[in-house]
Design an enzyme around this catalytic site. Sequence first.
Site: not given
Ligand code: IVH
Length: 670
Positions: A114, A116, A118, A224, A313, A407, A410, A425, A431
């Site tokens: 899934e 990640k 931020d 989420y 990452k 410029c 030129c 210019c 130029c």
């Molecule tokens: S699972 C046991 N799933 O990333 C830890 N974390 O770097 C369970 N995060 O603290 C984390 N998206 O805040 C999980 N799909 C995702 C996530 C996710 C973002 C964050 C979360 C965690 C941090 C770890």
Amino acid sequence: MTEIVAQRIRDLVTEIRQHDYNYHVLDEPTIGDSQYDLLLAELKRLESEHPEFLDPNSPTQRVGAKPDSGFEEVAHRIPMLSLDNVFDLDEFRQFVERMTDRLDQSDSPYLTAEPKLDGLALSIRYEHGRLVLAATRGDGQTGENVTQNVRTIRSIPLTLKGSHYPDVLEVRGEVIMKKADFAAMNQRLAEASEKTFVNPRNAAAGSLRQLDPSIVATRPLSFYAYGLGEVSEPLGTTHSEVMDALKNLGIPVNPGLVRGEPRVIETAYESLMARRDDLPYEIDGMVVKVDALTLQNALGFVARAPRFATAWKFPAQEAATRLVAIDVQVGRTGAITPVARLEPVFVGGVTVSNATLHNFDEVARLDARPGDQVMVRRAGDVIPQIVRVMTEQRSDVSRPISIPTECPICQSPVERAEGEAVIRCSGGLICRAQRLEHLKHFVSRKAMDIDGVGERLLEILIEKEWVATPADLYRLSAESIEGLDRMGEKSAHNVIQAIAQSKETTFARFLYALGIRDVGEATARTLAAEFGDLDRLIQATHDELMDVEDVGPVVASHIRAFFEVDRNRAVIQDLIDLGVHWPIATVEVSQDGPDLTGQTWVLTGTLETMTRDEASDKLRALGAKVSGSVSAKTTMLVAGPGAGSKLAKAESLGVDVIDEAALIALLGES
Ligand code: IVH
């Protein structure tokens, strides 16, 4: 009577919750915002008239009182862990191998992937279906009680959906701010002269830790879910089942879950990375987890992270570095732009040593000065940008740069057109910088496509004053260029041959190659199709140009201005005399279908079965002229859904209007 009111209140609560669910969880709203607001307003009114029927978890009860002082501490019954990271394919494969070995299995376990998100981690506790507690991660053991703030997040249900749920259900997930919400909020804050946020993550964190819930309610936060904390009964046997179960309970879950063997996950990573910039929220990688909960338990934890999951990452999109200097560049149309020279820094997957600063207004807005520490951002293929200057780290001796008045190449005076941010210019093709950019454009692939004539060679040719205009290229001989820039006999010959070959071109390429301001490839193609002939284009009036699709007043003036310059017309004549030519357009009038010769058609709105370009081509093939604007001369307007001002104008002028179905019938394709 009161029973009727009580029932209406209950119905409204149910209905509004269903709309919240449709919108936030299913992402499929069935009513518009204003209809939703009406329901909410009615509920508010009834509740204030009959406070005895007020449900504390009514959708109107999201904003509560603010805490007297700071947030209370909350101990997590089940700690909130973090994740280990992997940074490339090798490390990902090692992660899978370690788990497979540890499980003593021959096949690697089934995995999920899934995005990640931020943002910041949040734990939300439901007891008997009601939201009772929300806490930040804190140090993983103890967090802060942010329940009052979390209640204002509209995507988080105050009560669970349905009738069957565990008595205790702790949901873990990420609080984020979507990119569009972030931009709109920052604009609002800026307009109110309030402090803006640097990025969506900071905005989400800053908002969640606001002490006043009524302010939090104005911050567009989203949530989420990605996992569970304490639960009184299991929701499934795999992570993906748990996510489905949460979704059915009304909790928005991490979107875009992929499930499969490691290979599938590897593909998902590539695909997610490619879509990264198009997603509505910022992500910094992909989280991979073992799907089966029994296997998750068997794998267990190391220190503060699970062995069954990892964060794969993405390259960071922002990094700090030093702004070494601000140089000035002169472009093809004379635009003088400041360019940031940076101490090289690895960001967005590549080493960056230059960043664009757009124009001098931008330099002033950022207050960027040579020597400053700056935050550089590179997203996808986008040119690196400076997003922020760390003015707090600046030395006392730093000075802002001054805007050039002449410029740098030129020494012609610079000009700034009214309402424009760029300075230019005024030297035109005297130029050297403009000359070089102009020639680079002329030989480029989508223009005359002259292979082998690169920047370096052009620089030398300009330096030696052998080439001043594009036409001069066609006067070069192999003997004259041999030896330049270590060029051998063979390469010299190839270059001359490539130049000669480019003489045979198309009208559209030639037009594009001329480098008329704002005439890109697509506009050049439309102009070529519309006028078919260079002389007709040169003689076209401003109004005739405006009749062309996608040509507005500004582009029309640039085209007129270009052809009005004697020197430009002389260069064109020179090119033609030297043998540059293209096939004369014979508009191939189609045999089938009606003859539309002499008619002017306009397309507007969305077409469903074809693009507007396709429709234009078909109409042209029948002899029609396709114009971009409606006038008394318009024969017919084709209006699709979303048609606006053009439709209104056609109606007011009494121009005939048909829809797409009628167009298809006319084209004989239905
Ligand atoms: S699972 C046991 N799933 O990333 C830890 N974390 O770097 C369970 N995060 O603290 C984390 N998206 O805040 C999980 N799909 C995702 C996530 C996710 C973002 C964050 C979360 C965690 C941090 C770890």
